[in-house]
Scaffold this active site. Structure first.
Site, short mmCIF file in Angstrom:
data_model
loop_
_atom_site.label_atom_id
_atom_site.label_comp_id
_atom_site.label_asym_id
_atom_site.label_seq_id
_atom_site.Cartn_x
_atom_site.Cartn_y
_atom_site.Cartn_z
N HIS A 1 0.84 -1.21 0.00
CA HIS A 1 0.00 0.00 0.00
C HIS A 1 0.87 1.26 0.00
O HIS A 1 2.05 1.20 0.33
CB HIS A 1 -0.91 0.03 1.24
CG HIS A 1 -2.13 -0.83 1.10
ND1 HIS A 1 -2.10 -2.17 1.39
CD2 HIS A 1 -3.39 -0.55 0.69
CE1 HIS A 1 -3.31 -2.68 1.18
NE2 HIS A 1 -4.11 -1.72 0.74
N LYS B 1 -0.69 5.03 4.31
CA LYS B 1 -1.65 4.14 4.97
C LYS B 1 -1.31 4.03 6.45
O LYS B 1 -0.16 3.87 6.83
CB LYS B 1 -1.65 2.75 4.31
CG LYS B 1 -2.69 1.83 4.93
CD LYS B 1 -3.02 0.65 4.05
CE LYS B 1 -3.95 -0.34 4.75
NZ LYS B 1 -5.26 0.25 5.09
P1 NAD Z 1 -7.58 9.27 4.43
O1 NAD Z 1 -6.70 9.51 5.60
O2 NAD Z 1 -7.23 9.80 3.08
O3 NAD Z 1 -9.08 9.80 4.75
C1 NAD Z 1 -9.70 9.72 6.00
C2 NAD Z 1 -10.48 11.01 6.20
O4 NAD Z 1 -11.26 10.89 7.39
C3 NAD Z 1 -9.56 12.23 6.37
O5 NAD Z 1 -9.91 13.24 5.45
C4 NAD Z 1 -9.83 12.66 7.79
O6 NAD Z 1 -9.75 14.07 7.99
C5 NAD Z 1 -11.28 12.16 7.98
N1 NAD Z 1 -11.67 12.09 9.38
C6 NAD Z 1 -10.92 11.72 10.46
N2 NAD Z 1 -11.64 11.86 11.59
C7 NAD Z 1 -12.88 12.29 11.21
C8 NAD Z 1 -14.06 12.63 11.93
N3 NAD Z 1 -14.11 12.56 13.27
N4 NAD Z 1 -15.13 13.05 11.23
C9 NAD Z 1 -15.10 13.13 9.88
N5 NAD Z 1 -13.99 12.86 9.15
C10 NAD Z 1 -12.89 12.44 9.80
O7 NAD Z 1 -7.76 7.67 4.37
P2 NAD Z 1 -8.36 6.78 3.17
O8 NAD Z 1 -7.23 6.28 2.34
O9 NAD Z 1 -9.51 7.49 2.53
O10 NAD Z 1 -8.87 5.53 4.01
C11 NAD Z 1 -9.82 5.69 5.05
C12 NAD Z 1 -10.09 4.33 5.69
O11 NAD Z 1 -10.70 3.47 4.73
C13 NAD Z 1 -8.82 3.59 6.15
O12 NAD Z 1 -9.13 2.88 7.33
C14 NAD Z 1 -8.54 2.64 5.01
O13 NAD Z 1 -7.81 1.51 5.40
C15 NAD Z 1 -9.93 2.27 4.61
N6 NAD Z 1 -10.10 1.79 3.22
C16 NAD Z 1 -11.02 0.82 3.03
C17 NAD Z 1 -11.31 0.38 1.76
C18 NAD Z 1 -12.41 -0.63 1.58
O14 NAD Z 1 -12.69 -1.04 0.43
N7 NAD Z 1 -13.09 -1.05 2.65
C19 NAD Z 1 -10.62 0.89 0.67
C20 NAD Z 1 -9.67 1.90 0.88
C21 NAD Z 1 -9.42 2.35 2.17
#
Ligand code: NAD
Length: 266
Positions: free
Chosen positions: A155, A159
């Protein structure tokens, strides 16, 4: 038409969700939520995601967003997802959770919320990876303990959790397939004088490099042959499309915790 609120709207997945939602006729973005202090607050969600304005401004009012939506989609951070699940449970809406890296207590909190509302929670929302889960379980069942299993995931450098939620789920499927628990079989990376590889061990390896969106390989190896089952995500649309499909599916379901397997009918 399913009204959706996106929590984590300015994140990598949040932006992909906003872009994909704008292309679909069966969902409508009605709220976009970010944490206090995020520079996207007050901006149009479409502009934040690099598309035309949507008329929805990014806000930090999670309660109002949940109240306005049929389904909340949460891709945020493991420490905040349980609070969001409790909030959505009190508003009686449906929920789709993509966040990974939750510890045992955080996981219990999501299960608790799912007693009140329907929640789809999956570490990976793509169709390809959900098929891979089934293939890995089947392969492990067929090959049995004579094959060594190693799981390798790659990744991007930002991450936050390791190994990925997808790699852990692949490990569970591999373990289940041959009657083991992942907890007792897994070893994370190797270092030093490790000695012979124990029979039945499942190795787990997390690479963090560049901008890789998500690669997973499950390697089955024995004397004389190796079989590799691999999936590579080339952009986040596969996850976003799956999450939106899950949102449409989960609206109006009976309370409970569901998986992408349920959504995709696998
Ligand atoms: P990222 O860090 O780019 O985005 C996360 C966002 O959440 C940030 O903008 C952050 O400011 C926001 N955030 C944090 N606390 C918050 C709150 N209290 N209220 C509202 N927003 C808040 O991360 P990402 O790459 O978008 O990944 C996010 C999560 O999703 C991770 O846990 C990742 O592993 C997971 N993910 C899952 C899949 C899937 O298919 N299930 C795919 C990709 C990523």
């Amino acid at each position: 038409m399913t009204k959706i609120a996106i929590f984590g709207a300015a994140g990598r997945m949040g932006q992909a969700l906003i872009r994909c939602a704008a292309r679909r006729a069966d969902v409508r973005l009605c709220a976009a939520v970010e944490q206090s202090g995020n520079p996207a607050l007050g901006r149009d969600a479409g502009t934040v995601a690099g598309i035309d304005a949507t008329g929805v401004l990014v806000s930090d009012d999670a309660a109002a967003a949940a109240a306005a939506a049929d389904v909340v989609i949460d891709f945020t951070f493991h420490t905040v997802t349980p609070k969001h699940a409790a909030l959505v449970a009190s508003s009686g809406r449906g929920m789709v959770i993509g966040t990974t890296g939750l510890d045992a207590a955080e996981t219990r909190a999501v299960h608790e919320a799912a007693r009140k509302i329907p929640i789809v929670w999956a570490p990976n929302m793509s169709l390809g990876v959900n098929l891979l889960f089934a293939l890995v379980e089947q392969t492990s069942r067929t090959l049995g303990m004579d094959y060594d299993i190693e799981i390798i995931e790659t990744h991007h450098r930002r991450k936050k959790d390791a190994p990925s939620g997808t790699a852990l789920r692949l490990g569970e499927k591999a373990a289940q397939g041959r009657g083991q628990s992942l907890e007792s079989a897994v070893t994370h990376g190797r270092c030093g004088i490790t000695g012979d590889r124990p029979r039945g061990q499942i190795g787990m390896h997390a690479m963090r490099a560049g901008d890789a969106i998500g690669d997973h390989t499950v390697l089955f190896a024995t004397d004389g042959e190796r079989l590799e089952l691999s999936h590579r995500a080339t952009n986040r649309d596969a996850f976003a499309a799956g999450a939106l499909r899950a949102a449409v599916w989960v609206a109006g379901r009976t309370p409970g915790l569901y998986d992408m397997k349920d959504v995709l009918g696998l």
